[in-house]
Structures are given as C-alpha cells and as structure tokens.
Motif scaffolding. Structure first.
Motif, PDB file in Angstrom:
ATOM      1  N   ASN A 106      -6.270  -5.098  14.420  1.00  0.00           N
ATOM      2  CA  ASN A 106      -6.478  -4.069  13.569  1.00  0.00           C
ATOM      3  C   ASN A 106      -7.287  -3.166  14.297  1.00  0.00           C
ATOM      4  O   ASN A 106      -6.881  -1.993  13.992  1.00  0.00           O
ATOM      5  CB  ASN A 106      -7.712  -4.773  12.457  1.00  0.00           C
ATOM      6  N   ILE A 107      -8.253  -3.277  15.341  1.00  0.00           N
ATOM      7  CA  ILE A 107      -8.513  -2.217  16.035  1.00  0.00           C
ATOM      8  C   ILE A 107      -7.518  -1.489  16.752  1.00  0.00           C
ATOM      9  O   ILE A 107      -7.322  -0.070  16.459  1.00  0.00           O
ATOM     10  CB  ILE A 107      -9.267  -2.750  17.431  1.00  0.00           C
ATOM     11  N   GLN A 108      -6.336  -1.747  17.084  1.00  0.00           N
ATOM     12  CA  GLN A 108      -5.252  -1.207  17.675  1.00  0.00           C
ATOM     13  C   GLN A 108      -4.605  -0.500  16.607  1.00  0.00           C
ATOM     14  O   GLN A 108      -3.866   0.676  16.700  1.00  0.00           O
ATOM     15  CB  GLN A 108      -4.362  -1.989  18.658  1.00  0.00           C
ATOM     16  N   LEU A 153       1.281 -10.303  10.702  1.00  0.00           N
ATOM     17  CA  LEU A 153       1.439 -10.546   9.243  1.00  0.00           C
ATOM     18  C   LEU A 153      -0.217 -10.600   8.781  1.00  0.00           C
ATOM     19  O   LEU A 153      -0.562  -9.990   7.622  1.00  0.00           O
ATOM     20  CB  LEU A 153       1.947 -12.088   9.125  1.00  0.00           C
ATOM     21  N   MET A 154      -1.190 -11.082   9.453  1.00  0.00           N
ATOM     22  CA  MET A 154      -2.506 -11.141   9.175  1.00  0.00           C
ATOM     23  C   MET A 154      -3.137  -9.868   8.749  1.00  0.00           C
ATOM     24  O   MET A 154      -3.642  -9.640   7.560  1.00  0.00           O
ATOM     25  CB  MET A 154      -3.375 -12.025  10.095  1.00  0.00           C
ATOM     26  N   VAL A 155      -2.867  -8.857   9.746  1.00  0.00           N
ATOM     27  CA  VAL A 155      -3.309  -7.361   9.738  1.00  0.00           C
ATOM     28  C   VAL A 155      -2.653  -6.607   8.464  1.00  0.00           C
ATOM     29  O   VAL A 155      -3.255  -6.190   7.515  1.00  0.00           O
ATOM     30  CB  VAL A 155      -3.177  -6.755  10.859  1.00  0.00           C
ATOM     31  N   VAL A 156      -1.370  -6.872   8.597  1.00  0.00           N
ATOM     32  CA  VAL A 156      -0.806  -6.066   7.326  1.00  0.00           C
ATOM     33  C   VAL A 156      -0.919  -6.481   6.181  1.00  0.00           C
ATOM     34  O   VAL A 156      -1.225  -5.771   5.126  1.00  0.00           O
ATOM     35  CB  VAL A 156       0.812  -6.013   7.737  1.00  0.00           C
ATOM     36  N   ILE A 157      -1.049  -7.762   5.902  1.00  0.00           N
ATOM     37  CA  ILE A 157      -1.014  -8.423   4.612  1.00  0.00           C
ATOM     38  C   ILE A 157      -2.588  -8.157   4.232  1.00  0.00           C
ATOM     39  O   ILE A 157      -2.876  -7.871   3.219  1.00  0.00           O
ATOM     40  CB  ILE A 157      -0.592  -9.768   4.559  1.00  0.00           C
ATOM     41  N   GLY A 158      -3.445  -8.313   4.994  1.00  0.00           N
ATOM     42  CA  GLY A 158      -4.962  -8.517   4.895  1.00  0.00           C
ATOM     43  C   GLY A 158      -5.265  -7.169   4.612  1.00  0.00           C
ATOM     44  O   GLY A 158      -6.128  -6.874   3.439  1.00  0.00           O
ATOM     45  N   GLY A 159      -5.048  -6.143   5.274  1.00  0.00           N
ATOM     46  CA  GLY A 159      -5.319  -4.755   4.910  1.00  0.00           C
ATOM     47  C   GLY A 159      -5.544  -4.036   6.093  1.00  0.00           C
ATOM     48  O   GLY A 159      -6.769  -3.968   6.762  1.00  0.00           O
ATOM     49  N   SER A 160      -4.673  -3.212   6.865  1.00  0.00           N
ATOM     50  CA  SER A 160      -4.865  -2.599   8.123  1.00  0.00           C
ATOM     51  C   SER A 160      -5.825  -1.283   7.863  1.00  0.00           C
ATOM     52  O   SER A 160      -5.763  -0.643   6.838  1.00  0.00           O
ATOM     53  CB  SER A 160      -3.419  -2.154   8.697  1.00  0.00           C
ATOM     54  N   GLY A 161      -6.574  -1.378   8.713  1.00  0.00           N
ATOM     55  CA  GLY A 161      -7.492  -0.370   8.878  1.00  0.00           C
ATOM     56  C   GLY A 161      -8.986  -0.656   8.082  1.00  0.00           C
ATOM     57  O   GLY A 161      -9.864  -0.099   8.220  1.00  0.00           O
ATOM     58  N   LEU A 202       5.124 -11.105   3.737  1.00  0.00           N
ATOM     59  CA  LEU A 202       5.041  -9.675   4.093  1.00  0.00           C
ATOM     60  C   LEU A 202       5.902  -8.519   3.427  1.00  0.00           C
ATOM     61  O   LEU A 202       5.352  -7.440   3.175  1.00  0.00           O
ATOM     62  CB  LEU A 202       5.746  -9.869   5.745  1.00  0.00           C
ATOM     63  N   LEU A 203       7.237  -8.817   3.195  1.00  0.00           N
ATOM     64  CA  LEU A 203       7.979  -7.997   2.361  1.00  0.00           C
ATOM     65  C   LEU A 203       7.631  -7.497   1.141  1.00  0.00           C
ATOM     66  O   LEU A 203       7.448  -6.496   0.671  1.00  0.00           O
ATOM     67  CB  LEU A 203       9.454  -8.471   2.427  1.00  0.00           C
ATOM     68  N   LEU A 204       6.960  -8.590   0.544  1.00  0.00           N
ATOM     69  CA  LEU A 204       6.092  -8.390  -0.865  1.00  0.00           C
ATOM     70  C   LEU A 204       5.115  -7.448  -0.835  1.00  0.00           C
ATOM     71  O   LEU A 204       5.016  -6.406  -1.713  1.00  0.00           O
ATOM     72  CB  LEU A 204       5.950  -9.677  -1.698  1.00  0.00           C
ATOM     73  N   THR A 205       4.374  -7.836   0.111  1.00  0.00           N
ATOM     74  CA  THR A 205       3.112  -6.946   0.210  1.00  0.00           C
ATOM     75  C   THR A 205       3.544  -5.515   0.846  1.00  0.00           C
ATOM     76  O   THR A 205       2.906  -4.664   0.258  1.00  0.00           O
ATOM     77  CB  THR A 205       2.286  -7.456   1.500  1.00  0.00           C
ATOM     78  N   MET A 206       4.365  -5.474   1.623  1.00  0.00           N
ATOM     79  CA  MET A 206       4.633  -3.971   2.095  1.00  0.00           C
ATOM     80  C   MET A 206       5.232  -3.025   1.104  1.00  0.00           C
ATOM     81  O   MET A 206       5.123  -1.966   0.835  1.00  0.00           O
ATOM     82  CB  MET A 206       6.015  -4.121   3.237  1.00  0.00           C
ATOM     83  N   ARG A 207       5.980  -3.846  -0.125  1.00  0.00           N
ATOM     84  CA  ARG A 207       6.512  -3.147  -1.096  1.00  0.00           C
ATOM     85  C   ARG A 207       5.666  -2.750  -2.191  1.00  0.00           C
ATOM     86  O   ARG A 207       5.458  -1.508  -2.455  1.00  0.00           O
ATOM     87  CB  ARG A 207       7.532  -3.990  -1.680  1.00  0.00           C
ATOM     88  N   PHE A 208       5.040  -3.746  -2.527  1.00  0.00           N
ATOM     89  CA  PHE A 208       4.035  -3.541  -3.702  1.00  0.00           C
ATOM     90  C   PHE A 208       2.437  -3.225  -3.479  1.00  0.00           C
ATOM     91  O   PHE A 208       1.785  -2.820  -4.186  1.00  0.00           O
ATOM     92  CB  PHE A 208       4.254  -4.716  -4.808  1.00  0.00           C
ATOM     93  N   MET A 209       2.070  -3.655  -2.167  1.00  0.00           N
ATOM     94  CA  MET A 209       0.723  -3.332  -1.752  1.00  0.00           C
ATOM     95  C   MET A 209       0.703  -2.955  -0.304  1.00  0.00           C
ATOM     96  O   MET A 209       0.134  -3.470   0.540  1.00  0.00           O
ATOM     97  CB  MET A 209      -0.108  -4.539  -1.912  1.00  0.00           C
ATOM     98  N   PRO A 210       1.324  -1.607  -0.126  1.00  0.00           N
ATOM     99  CA  PRO A 210       1.618  -1.252   1.288  1.00  0.00           C
ATOM    100  C   PRO A 210       0.204  -1.130   2.010  1.00  0.00           C
ATOM    101  O   PRO A 210       0.296  -1.126   3.199  1.00  0.00           O
ATOM    102  CB  PRO A 210       2.349   0.152   0.943  1.00  0.00           C
ATOM    103  N   LYS A 211      -0.899  -0.911   1.345  1.00  0.00           N
ATOM    104  CA  LYS A 211      -1.951  -1.033   2.146  1.00  0.00           C
ATOM    105  C   LYS A 211      -2.790  -2.308   2.253  1.00  0.00           C
ATOM    106  O   LYS A 211      -3.773  -2.432   2.773  1.00  0.00           O
ATOM    107  CB  LYS A 211      -3.225   0.028   1.621  1.00  0.00           C
ATOM    108  N   GLY A 212      -2.141  -3.372   2.037  1.00  0.00           N
ATOM    109  CA  GLY A 212      -2.666  -4.807   2.203  1.00  0.00           C
ATOM    110  C   GLY A 212      -3.575  -4.990   0.910  1.00  0.00           C
ATOM    111  O   GLY A 212      -3.781  -4.438  -0.291  1.00  0.00           O
TER     112      GLY A 212
END
Lengths: 462, 340
Positions: free
Chosen positions: A52-54, A373-381, A441-451
């Motif tokens: 997430n730092i990166q 997956l952890m970062v993107v689904i959890g919420g990057s940033g 991953l795909l569902l998160t990216m589609r419906f919750m792109p910010k995680g």
C-alpha cells in the motif's frame, strides 16, 4: 453527510465483521486453527501495508512482492542458522575475494561510465570490463562454491548464518529488502506503469531463481528446515515446565474437579498439550500484533504528514508535482525502498513462524498477486483498508477451500456415488478458490473501485 | 586445424542441442508474443491473463483431442490435436469475448488508466487459471500422437556416418510450418485487407480512426478473435512439443512479454523477431559448449570446465535479464514499437 458517515463507519464495521468471522472459526472449527489463521492474517496485513505504501501512496505498480518476501526469508536463515565453519574454511576465502572483485567491477564500471563520453569507445570499454570480470570472478567463485556445497551436503552445504536469535532477522530482512529495492528502483523506476510491473515481476523471478540455484546461500532447493532460536518457547518445553502445568490446572480446575482421579490425569495431559500449542500461537500473535501496530502507526503518521501529502500529489499528478519542484524520481525511489522494507520484515516473520525456508514455495500467485488483491480489495491509499484487506483476503484464501468443498458436496449430492464426474468435481473443488479470488477482485474493481475501506476524501473547506 | 569431419560433427552437435530446439521454441514464443502485442496496440493494455488464455485454449484442444481419439478419429501421421485445433480456438474465442463483454468493456468505455486494466487482467488471470485447473487438473498432460520423429539420432548417424546424431521431432517441423502459415496469414490480413487496415489505423490513432468511420466494437471483436486463435495455436504447439501443465503456461507469460517488448511492443514483426531473440538467448547462454569445443580445438587447448555461461536452471531468468536490459537501454525495442 450521509455518505460521509457511512464512509467513516465502514472501518469499524469491517473490522467487527472480521473479528466475528474469526471467532466463528474458533468456535466452529478450533481455536488453534483460528489462531493460526490470525497469525498469518497479521503477516499478510504487514505485507499489504508495504504494498500500500508503494501503490496507495505513490501509485507504483510493483509486482515483485514475492522477491522481497523471499529476501526477508533468507535473512531469517542467515541470522539464525549456526555458521558452518568448515565451509568457511574451504570456500570462505574464495567467496570473499569474488565479492571484493564484484565491488571493484561495479566501481570501475561507474568510473568508466562517468569519465568517458558516450559512444562506441565507452561501450567497448564496458564490454571488455564485464567480460574480463566474468572470467576472473568465475575463477575464484566456482571452485569455492563447489567446495562449500560439498561440505556435508545432506545437512549443510552452505555457509550458514550468524547463530543469533531469529527475531533480529525481522530488522535485517527489512534492511536487506530495502537494499535490493534500492538497486532495483534505481534501474526500473522511470519506466511507465505497466512496464514497471513486468520488470519487477521478472526481477522477483530472478531473485527466486538465484535462491533456488545458489546452494551456498541457503541450501537452494534442499531447503533449510528446523530454524530455531525463536522468540517464543517450544511446545515440548512448556509441557514439562511446572509453572505452565500449574497454570493450565488452575485455569481448568472447575472442569477437572468433576472427573475421577484416573480420568483427571489423562484429561490434564491432553489439556496441557493443547494449551501449549495455543500458548505458543498466542505468543506469536502478541509479537506480530506489536509489529503490525508499530508499522501501522508509522504509516498513518507518514500519510498524514507533509511527506504523505507530497506523495499523494505526485501520485495524482506527476507533472504538476514536478513543476512545483518535487523530485519525482527520488521520491518514487524512497517510497519503493520503504514499502519493500516492510514487505521484507513480513517475509522474515513468515519464515520465523514456519521454522523453515523453502525457495520453491515462493509462487507469484500466492506471494505477489494475492498481496495485491489484499491492497486493492481492502482499499488502496488507506492504511486501515490495507490491513483489513490482509485479514479478509487471507481468511478467504484459507476458508475458500473448505467452503468450495462443501459447495461441491452440495452440488454433487444427487449424483451417483461412483460417477466419474462426481469424483472429478470433488477432487477439483480446491481450485475454486482461485476463481473466488479473481471474482472478488473483479467485483470490487467494478462496484467499489476504491476498495472496501476507501481512501479518505480530503475536502478542505475554505 | 581440426579435420573436416570434426567441423561437421561440431555443427551437427550445435544444431541438435541449440539450433533446432531454439527455432521451435522461438516460433512458439513468437506466436504468443504476437497476441500480447496485438492486445497492447489495439486494446492498449498489458494482458497478464494471456498465458492463462493460452492454457485455456490448449486445454480445450486436449479435451477435444481425447474425444476424437475415443471416437477413433485420427489424422494419420500428424497429431490429432491439429484436427481439434479449430474447435479449441472457438472455445478460446468464446472465453475472450465473454471476459471482454463482462469485464474489459466497462473500463474501455470509461477510458480507465492502463494500470487499472493491468489489475483487472490479473483478476481475469486468476479466474481463467482456476477454470483450467478445475477442469483438467494441475498436473502434466501429454496429448501427442502420430509419428514422433522425422529422423532419430541413430538413423542420422547411420545415414551420414558422423559420430554425432541429430534428432528432428515431427513437432518441431510442425511448429515451424504452422507458425509460418499463421504469421503469414496475420501479416497479409493486417497489410492487405480492409479490416486489417482499420485495425492498424485504430492502433495508430484512435480518434482519427473513429472520425473516419471505423467501428471500434468490430475492431475489438476481431482483435480478440485473432488473439485467441494465436494463443491457442501457440499453446497447442508448445504442448505438443513439450507437455501441457497449467503452471508452465502461466510462467510462459514472462518470456512472451519479454519477446514482445524486446521486439518493440505494438509491432507485430517485432514480436516475431523478439520471440526468436529470447528463445535463442535462453538456449545459447545455458548450453554447455565443452564437447563443441573439443571437436574444434586442438587437443592441447581443450577446455577443462563445462564451458557454460549460466546453469540450465537459470533458463527462465535469461529472458527476464534481457527484458530488463532492453527496457533500460531501448524501451521502444528493436523495431521502435509504441512507447506511450
């Protein structure tokens, strides 16, 4: 206002849900199992904080997570194993000479590169230098490697480590990963996003290839097992130490009093064995939690500091940040090194709890893409988001297997017991977990792109 | 000076262990890299799911081959898999179009950043990987039938009287033949047909292409069809030559990326050249030249070691090293591909 509230409430909600899930596993399956999941959840959360730092702070797409994890693992071996003096005496000298020669070559190459103008003479000079260096270094390197690997190959065959408590490797693993990240970053950070991803993916494979084949570092594919000097007591020691036996007896005195004398002795023995395993796991949980909280606090502080603000500015608009006088390449390098160090720490912790180092276990799906997956689904940033992602995805990764088995059992219930299709479906059910991961991953990216726990939107009202 | 026979022996040795394997591996990589490069230049992202698309196509071919074999259909001396190939391609096209419609289209319409596409394609990678492992399992599958060798080392030795043997597997010839046909057809399509020109125009400048009335949906559709066909063909040829294992196909992703980037990503001819560059360097760098030099050198100068630059275990690493070096020295690749 409503939307803001729901965003604020999301983190506590998500974490309570996670806690409930883990408690359910403890009650439904078993407590040692739940603790084992929690320990790896904690390690995953640290890795995910590193990525997430990166990615979250700076937008760097690093697909080399696996390599840095493995470097942390090597640190654990190099710190905790006893030095193999015999190997040092037969091959140590040659290795030291080759190492010095490598350093000299690099220094010479830099000098040539700096002092000659670009053109074919410089290229020729560099080529001559490298080819000469290759043969000279090999002259010292190959015989010493052979000698080292022949020292008692069944159990040793490597240089060994320092023989220190393994917990030091958590720091050293971070430093090693940071050092390698600095070199890699120097080379690759200038590439555009998806080239950087491919390059780092390739480099992490190179790191693994080196660890597999250079047996003198950490025995290569022969693995190092039985790493000791660990920071927590051993189960067997606990089972024989009086204070632990007394503690278990007093904890369960009510239940034990109901039993007859003979039964009580066997029951107590059982409880002590179970208790020792739970106790060891709890010790790890405590240690890991301390590390996680320390890193999390630092990350949150960093993200909210002017440094964090600058990073976000660079991430959101590189050119504008550059125009404001921020050195984008240098900041990228800094953040790349920091994130990789965190991943390296987690890698060392992982080998500590496993007690062994197996280079072939490092697979990109598990150690690079799963962390992503952890970062993107959890919420990057969002640091809390990354931690939650680490917990949630690891939990899914473990529990998806029994769940898909149960699902397949349900699907195939009506089928004939002996049917080939039924057997095949049941046998293949564990592979469904990759499917579930991809779908999530795909569902998160589609419906919750910010995680799930999105980055805070920072609105500064004037 | 070495004798004439020795020189011949050295050449045969080199061909047997370096030239022939590298040519067939290079052709397989080239077909794979063509797919990567087409996705990159027309759909504008690095497709991390390409290796698994290859695995899916090959798996379909294998299943259909087994079906044919159980029905007693065979292709004479040629492998039955060639008969199954068109059907396998159809399956791969179906999968690609399904993922395009459900996943990629959304982000294409939104004009998302390339990074988002990369992340999404790893999701697709996970799912395809799972489907393949679920259906055929994670273990090795061999599906080669028909004649195995065109000539064996022993036959070659008897025929020529040399002491070195040369083996030529039918899959190697087949690979090269099919690859040449596929590449020729692709280049003819891209250069000469109306649709091919539309695709190139779309790749060069999307806005201009849209202005001149090119239908973007059609371009995307045809791109996926070609990519799926190339991936399945490459995967089947690789599987016939070696064997099929889902994990190996996933790992082929990196050499394919390396080939596409070395050649110049976005440039079809670059992908072909890149494929051979990667394949040859992998084999050349990891071959032990000891015997080769024994034939050529006078006895006093015979090499003592194996004369190997890198151990064969580093075979995969070689392509990554080349990839990184090219990315640093000449990011546009040999043929000046796109560098957006």
């Amino acid at each position: 206002m409503n939307a803001l509230l729901s965003q604020q409430n999301r983190a506590p909600l998500a974490f309570s849900l996670m806690a409930l899930l883990l408690i359910a596993v403890g009650m439904g399956q078993s407590w040692p199992f739940a603790l084992a999941i929690i320990n790896l959840c904690l390690i995953s959360a640290i890795m995910s904080l590193g990525v997430n730092i990166q990615w979250g702070y700076a937008g760097l797409l690093n697909l080399g997570v696996m390599g840095f994890t493995a470097l942390g693992g090597v640190a654990a071996v190099l710190i905790s194993e006893a030095p193999v003096l015999e190997a040092w005496s037969v091959g140590g000298q040659g290795m030291v000479v080759s190492f010095i020669l490598v350093v000299i070559t690099i220094v010479l190459a830099i000098l040539v590169h700096r002092n000659m103008t670009s053109g074919w003479p410089r290229k020729a000079a560099l080529s001559v230098l490298f080819i000469g260096a290759y043969f000279t270094i090999n002259h010292f390197y190959e015989p010493s490697v052979l000698a080292i690997e022949n020292v008692n190959p069944a159990t040793m065959g490597f240089l060994g480590g320092l023989g220190l408590p393994i917990i030091f490797s958590w720091v050293v693993g971070g430093i090693m990963a940071a050092g390698v990240a600095w070199v890699i970053g120097k080379i690759t950070l200038g590439l555009r996003s998806d080239y950087l991803a491919i390059a780092t993916l390739g480099i992490s494979e190179i790191i693994i290839a080196v660890l597999k084949n250079e047996d003198w570092i950490a025995r290569g594919v022969k693995n190092v097992s039985g790493l000791d000097r660990r920071p927590v007591p051993y189960e067997l020691d606990l089972q024989t130490s009086p204070w632990f036996m007394d503690m278990i007896e007093s904890m369960f005195s009510g239940r034990l009093a109901l039993l007859s004398d003979v039964e009580r002795v066997t029951a107590l023995k059982q409880l002590i064995i179970q208790g020792s395993s739970v106790f060891v796991k709890l010790c790890y949980t405590g240690l890991f939690t301390v590390v996680l909280i320390a890193i999390l606090m630092l990350s949150i502080k960093a993200l909210n500091s002017p440094w964090g603000r600058m990073m976000r500015a660079i991430r959101d608009n590189e050119e504008a940040a550059n125009a404001m006088g921020k050195n984008v390449v240098r900041q990228h390098l800094q953040v790349f090194v920091l994130g990789s160090a965190v991943v390296g720490i987690a890698g060392a912790m992982l080998v500590t709890i496993d007690g062994m180092f197996i280079p072939t276990a490092y697979q990109p799906l598990r150690f690079t893409f799963l962390i992503w997956l952890m970062v993107v689904i959890g919420g990057s940033g969002n640091n809390l988001g990354a931690v939650f992602g680490g917990f949630f995805i690891w939990f899914m990764w473990i529990e998806a297997e029994p769940l898909s088995m149960a699902f397949m059992d349900l699907v195939t219930m009506g089928m004939d017991q002996a049917s080939d299709l039924r057997n095949h479906l049941l046998k293949s059910a564990p592979h469904l977990r990759l499917f579930i991961m991809g779908l999530t991953l795909l569902l998160t990216m589609r419906f919750m792109p910010k995680g799930i726990i999105p980055e805070e939107t920072r609105l500064h009202s004037v | 000076m070495p004798e004439f026979v020795d020189i011949l022996n050295a050449i045969v040795l080199f061909s047997n262990f370096v030239l022939v394997p590298a040519i067939s591996y290079g052709a397989q990589l080239a077909l794979g890299a063509l797919g990567v490069t087409l996705v990159y230049s027309i759909l504008r992202f690095s497709n991390f799911a390409h290796g698994d698309l290859m695995a899916f196509g090959t798996m379909s071919v294998i299943l259909i081959t087994w079906g044919f074999q159980s029905m007693g259909i065979s292709f004479g001396p040629l492998p039955t898999a060639l008969l199954a190939l068109p059907f396998g391609i159809l399956c791969a096209i179906g999968l690609s179009l399904m993922f395009d419609k459900t996943v990629y289209k959304f982000y294409r319409v939104k004009k998302s950043a390339p990074v988002i596409f990369v992340i999404v394609s790893t999701g697709v990678m996970f799912m395809t990987n799972a489907i393949v492992r679920f259906i055929i399992g994670p273990s090795d599958q061999r599906f080669m039938d028909g004649t195995k060798f065109i000539f064996r080392p022993r036959e070659f030795k008897e025929f020529t009287g040399l002491s070195e043997g040369l083996a030529l597997k039918s899959t190697q010839v087949l690979t090269l033949t099919v690859a040449i046909i596929a590449v020729a057809a692709l280049f003819y399509f891209l250069q000469k047909t109306r649709t091919g020109k539309a695709m190139r125009a779309f790749s060069d400048n999307e806005d201009l292409a849209l202005l001149s009335g090119i239908n973007p949906d059609r371009v995307v559709l045809i791109t996926w069809i070609i990519v799926a066909a190339l991936a399945t063909t490459a995967g089947t040829l690789y599987g016939l030559d070696k064997s099929f294992k889902p994990f190996t196909y996933f790992m082929l992703l990196l050499p394919m990326f390396a080939a596409a980037i070395v050649g110049g990503i976005g440039s079809p001819i670059g992908a072909v050249v890149g494929g051979f560059v990667i394949a040859f360097s992998e084999v050349i760098v990891t071959y032990a030249y000891k015997k080769f030099f024994i034939y050529l050198m006078p006895e006093s100068l015979e090499p003592s070691g194996l004369m190997q630059f890198l151990s064969t275990d580093y075979k995969f690493a070689v392509s990554f090293i080349i990839l990184v070096v090219v990315l640093l020295m000449r990011p546009t690749g040999i043929f000046k591909g796109q560098s957006i």
